[in-house]
Design a protein around this motif. Structure first.
Motif, short mmCIF file in Angstrom:
data_model
loop_
_atom_site.label_atom_id
_atom_site.label_comp_id
_atom_site.label_asym_id
_atom_site.label_seq_id
_atom_site.Cartn_x
_atom_site.Cartn_y
_atom_site.Cartn_z
N ASP A 22 0.76 -1.11 -0.03
CA ASP A 22 0.14 0.49 -0.34
C ASP A 22 0.99 1.35 0.45
O ASP A 22 0.00 2.24 -0.53
N GLU A 23 1.92 1.01 0.53
CA GLU A 23 3.12 2.22 0.70
C GLU A 23 3.27 2.55 -0.63
O GLU A 23 3.56 3.46 -1.05
N ALA A 28 3.38 5.47 -6.17
CA ALA A 28 3.25 5.82 -7.19
C ALA A 28 2.50 6.15 -7.99
O ALA A 28 2.62 6.80 -8.71
N ILE A 29 0.72 6.19 -7.54
CA ILE A 29 -0.14 7.45 -7.63
C ILE A 29 0.42 8.70 -7.24
O ILE A 29 0.30 9.67 -8.58
N ASP A 30 0.75 9.40 -7.10
CA ASP A 30 1.20 10.38 -6.12
C ASP A 30 2.35 10.62 -6.98
O ASP A 30 1.75 11.87 -8.01
N ALA A 31 3.43 9.54 -7.78
CA ALA A 31 4.87 10.11 -8.47
C ALA A 31 3.20 10.45 -10.72
O ALA A 31 3.39 11.55 -10.50
N LEU A 32 2.41 9.02 -10.38
CA LEU A 32 1.34 9.14 -11.93
C LEU A 32 0.87 10.27 -11.51
O LEU A 32 0.33 11.50 -12.71
N VAL A 52 3.68 -2.80 -9.53
CA VAL A 52 3.81 -1.50 -9.03
C VAL A 52 1.86 -1.31 -10.11
O VAL A 52 1.20 -0.18 -9.45
N ILE A 53 2.55 -1.39 -11.60
CA ILE A 53 1.35 -0.64 -11.70
C ILE A 53 0.18 -1.78 -11.89
O ILE A 53 -0.46 -0.71 -11.88
#
Length: 110
Positions: A22-23, A28-32, A52-53
Protein backbone atom coordinates in the motif's frame (compact mmCIF):
# COMPACT_ATOMS: atom_id res chain seq x y z
CA UNK A 1 11.46 -18.31 6.38
CA UNK A 2 11.46 -16.69 2.97
CA UNK A 3 8.04 -18.17 2.23
CA UNK A 4 6.44 -16.70 5.36
CA UNK A 5 8.04 -13.31 4.65
CA UNK A 6 6.61 -13.37 1.11
CA UNK A 7 3.17 -14.35 2.43
CA UNK A 8 3.26 -11.55 5.00
CA UNK A 9 4.23 -9.06 2.28
CA UNK A 10 1.45 -10.18 -0.07
CA UNK A 11 -1.08 -9.84 2.76
CA UNK A 12 0.07 -6.27 3.39
CA UNK A 13 1.73 -6.96 6.71
CA UNK A 14 4.82 -5.03 7.73
CA UNK A 15 8.08 -6.83 6.94
CA UNK A 16 11.32 -5.37 8.31
CA UNK A 17 13.25 -3.54 5.62
CA UNK A 18 10.55 -3.88 2.95
CA UNK A 19 8.10 -1.19 1.90
CA UNK A 20 4.46 -2.37 2.17
CA UNK A 21 2.41 -2.78 -1.02
CA UNK A 22 0.00 0.00 0.00
CA UNK A 23 2.95 2.34 0.59
CA UNK A 24 4.45 1.55 -2.82
CA UNK A 25 1.04 2.00 -4.44
CA UNK A 26 0.42 5.37 -2.77
CA UNK A 27 3.86 6.60 -3.78
CA UNK A 28 3.33 5.44 -7.38
CA UNK A 29 -0.10 7.10 -7.60
CA UNK A 30 1.28 10.35 -6.18
CA UNK A 31 3.99 10.24 -8.86
CA UNK A 32 1.44 9.53 -11.62
CA UNK A 33 -0.69 12.49 -10.54
CA UNK A 34 2.37 14.78 -10.46
CA UNK A 35 3.45 13.59 -13.92
CA UNK A 36 -0.11 13.98 -15.25
CA UNK A 37 -0.36 17.54 -13.94
CA UNK A 38 3.07 18.52 -15.26
CA UNK A 39 2.52 17.03 -18.72
CA UNK A 40 -1.17 17.55 -19.56
CA UNK A 41 -1.82 16.86 -23.24
CA UNK A 42 1.60 15.28 -23.74
CA UNK A 43 2.64 11.69 -24.26
CA UNK A 44 4.84 10.45 -21.41
CA UNK A 45 6.36 7.01 -20.82
CA UNK A 46 6.52 5.80 -17.22
CA UNK A 47 8.28 2.51 -16.55
CA UNK A 48 7.75 0.32 -13.48
CA UNK A 49 7.37 -3.26 -12.25
CA UNK A 50 4.17 -5.06 -13.33
CA UNK A 51 3.11 -5.47 -9.70
CA UNK A 52 3.35 -1.73 -9.04
CA UNK A 53 1.40 -0.99 -12.21
CA UNK A 54 -1.24 -3.57 -11.25
CA UNK A 55 -1.74 -2.26 -7.71
CA UNK A 56 -1.77 1.36 -8.90
CA UNK A 57 -4.38 0.81 -11.62
CA UNK A 58 -6.53 -1.25 -9.24
CA UNK A 59 -6.37 1.53 -6.63
CA UNK A 60 -6.96 4.35 -9.13
CA UNK A 61 -10.10 2.72 -10.48
CA UNK A 62 -11.31 1.03 -7.29
CA UNK A 63 -11.74 -2.38 -8.89
CA UNK A 64 -9.67 -5.47 -9.55
CA UNK A 65 -7.81 -5.76 -12.83
CA UNK A 66 -6.35 -8.82 -14.54
CA UNK A 67 -2.75 -9.83 -13.96
CA UNK A 68 -0.32 -7.33 -15.46
CA UNK A 69 2.91 -8.95 -16.52
CA UNK A 70 6.33 -7.37 -16.62
CA UNK A 71 7.30 -5.99 -20.03
CA UNK A 72 3.68 -5.28 -20.92
CA UNK A 73 2.18 -1.90 -21.72
CA UNK A 74 -0.72 -0.20 -20.01
CA UNK A 75 -2.05 3.09 -21.34
CA UNK A 76 -3.60 5.67 -19.01
CA UNK A 77 -4.92 9.09 -19.99
CA UNK A 78 -4.80 11.88 -17.42
CA UNK A 79 -7.70 14.31 -17.16
CA UNK A 80 -7.70 17.62 -15.35
CA UNK A 81 -8.60 17.35 -11.71
CA UNK A 82 -6.73 14.10 -11.14
CA UNK A 83 -9.06 11.84 -13.13
CA UNK A 84 -7.81 8.99 -15.29
CA UNK A 85 -9.14 7.00 -18.23
CA UNK A 86 -7.76 3.59 -19.17
CA UNK A 87 -6.74 2.94 -22.75
CA UNK A 88 -5.32 -0.57 -22.36
CA UNK A 89 -4.04 -2.77 -19.55
CA UNK A 90 -1.31 -5.38 -19.87
CA UNK A 91 -0.89 -5.15 -23.63
CA UNK A 92 1.78 -7.55 -24.83
CA UNK A 93 3.15 -7.52 -28.36
CA UNK A 94 3.19 -10.90 -30.05
CA UNK A 95 6.59 -12.15 -31.25
CA UNK A 96 5.57 -11.33 -34.82
CA UNK A 97 4.83 -7.77 -33.67
CA UNK A 98 1.17 -8.07 -34.64
CA UNK A 99 -1.78 -7.85 -32.30
CA UNK A 100 -1.87 -8.34 -28.55
CA UNK A 101 -2.29 -11.23 -26.19
CA UNK A 102 -4.51 -9.19 -23.88
CA UNK A 103 -6.16 -5.81 -24.19
CA UNK A 104 -8.49 -4.92 -21.33
CA UNK A 105 -10.38 -1.64 -21.12
CA UNK A 106 -12.01 -0.64 -17.83
CA UNK A 107 -13.65 2.39 -19.41
CA UNK A 108 -13.81 5.84 -17.86
CA UNK A 109 -13.15 6.33 -14.19
CA UNK A 110 -16.31 7.16 -12.25
Amino acid sequence: TRCSIAQDYIRGRAVDGIERVDEVTSRAIDALHAIGEAHQGETVVVVSHGGVIHSSISKLFGRPVPHIGNCSMSELHYRAGGRWRVGTIGKIACPSGEGTLRNVDLGPQA
